[in-house]
Scaffold this motif. Structure first.
Motif, mmCIF file in Angstrom:
data_model
loop_
_atom_site.group_PDB
_atom_site.id
_atom_site.type_symbol
_atom_site.label_atom_id
_atom_site.label_comp_id
_atom_site.label_asym_id
_atom_site.label_seq_id
_atom_site.Cartn_x
_atom_site.Cartn_y
_atom_site.Cartn_z
ATOM 1 N N SER A 173 36.652 2.253 5.210
ATOM 2 C CA SER A 173 37.739 2.350 6.197
ATOM 3 C C SER A 173 38.479 1.030 6.318
ATOM 4 O O SER A 173 39.712 0.991 6.288
ATOM 5 N N VAL A 174 37.730 -0.061 6.455
ATOM 6 C CA VAL A 174 38.362 -1.383 6.578
ATOM 7 C C VAL A 174 39.147 -1.695 5.309
ATOM 8 O O VAL A 174 40.268 -2.200 5.362
ATOM 9 N N TRP A 175 38.554 -1.370 4.152
ATOM 10 C CA TRP A 175 39.238 -1.617 2.883
ATOM 11 C C TRP A 175 40.557 -0.844 2.833
ATOM 12 O O TRP A 175 41.587 -1.382 2.421
ATOM 13 N N THR A 211 48.566 7.214 8.511
ATOM 14 C CA THR A 211 48.868 6.631 7.208
ATOM 15 C C THR A 211 50.097 5.759 7.331
ATOM 16 O O THR A 211 50.958 5.994 8.157
ATOM 17 N N SER A 212 50.157 4.759 6.499
ATOM 18 C CA SER A 212 51.269 3.826 6.556
ATOM 19 C C SER A 212 51.359 3.080 5.252
ATOM 20 O O SER A 212 50.359 2.757 4.639
ATOM 21 N N LYS A 213 52.554 2.787 4.850
ATOM 22 C CA LYS A 213 52.753 1.956 3.669
ATOM 23 C C LYS A 213 53.146 0.536 4.084
ATOM 24 O O LYS A 213 53.578 -0.245 3.286
ATOM 25 N N ASN A 235 44.299 -2.463 2.512
ATOM 26 C CA ASN A 235 45.036 -2.179 1.287
ATOM 27 C C ASN A 235 46.140 -1.157 1.488
ATOM 28 O O ASN A 235 46.576 -0.494 0.553
ATOM 29 N N ARG A 236 46.575 -1.043 2.721
ATOM 30 C CA ARG A 236 47.770 -0.283 3.090
ATOM 31 C C ARG A 236 47.700 1.204 2.794
ATOM 32 O O ARG A 236 48.709 1.857 2.578
#
Length: 106
Positions: free
Chosen positions: A38-40, A4-6, A44-45
């Protein structure tokens, strides 16, 4: 690599590269063998792909993997304020009526 990443940079860079190649989310997902969701989520961070998927993404988008990975670890946006100094933080807390005492741990 974190799941996960912002980081706004990775998702924006992925979208930019995909759109530059006139590729849809569906087309990229099909080439990678992952869901469109998954790509979305990557764009979208909300998530980042695992390392092997980053390598496959880079190959499909004809860039070096480091171009995508570096985006995940890029410096924050210069428009964002730097984190407050500890002394500034203490003054702000004390201004609200709280007493701050720093104790050393030994």
């Amino acid at each position: 690599m974190p799941r996960t990443s912002k980081s706004p940079v990775f998702g924006a860079r992925l979208r930019e590269l995909r759109q530059a190649r006139k590729m849809t989310l569906v087309a990229l997902a099909d080439l990678l063998g992952v869901s469109v969701a998954s790509v979305w989520l990557w764009e979208n961070r909300k998530r980042v792909p695992i390392a092997s998927t980053v390598r496959r993404l880079a190959k499909i988008l004809a860039v070096e993997p480091s171009a995508l990975v570096a985006a995940m670890h890029a410096a924050p946006d210069p428009g964002q304020a730097p984190p407050p100094d500890l002394q500034d933080l203490i003054r702000a807390i004390e201004a609200k009526g709280f007493r701050v005492q720093i104790a050393s741990r030994r």
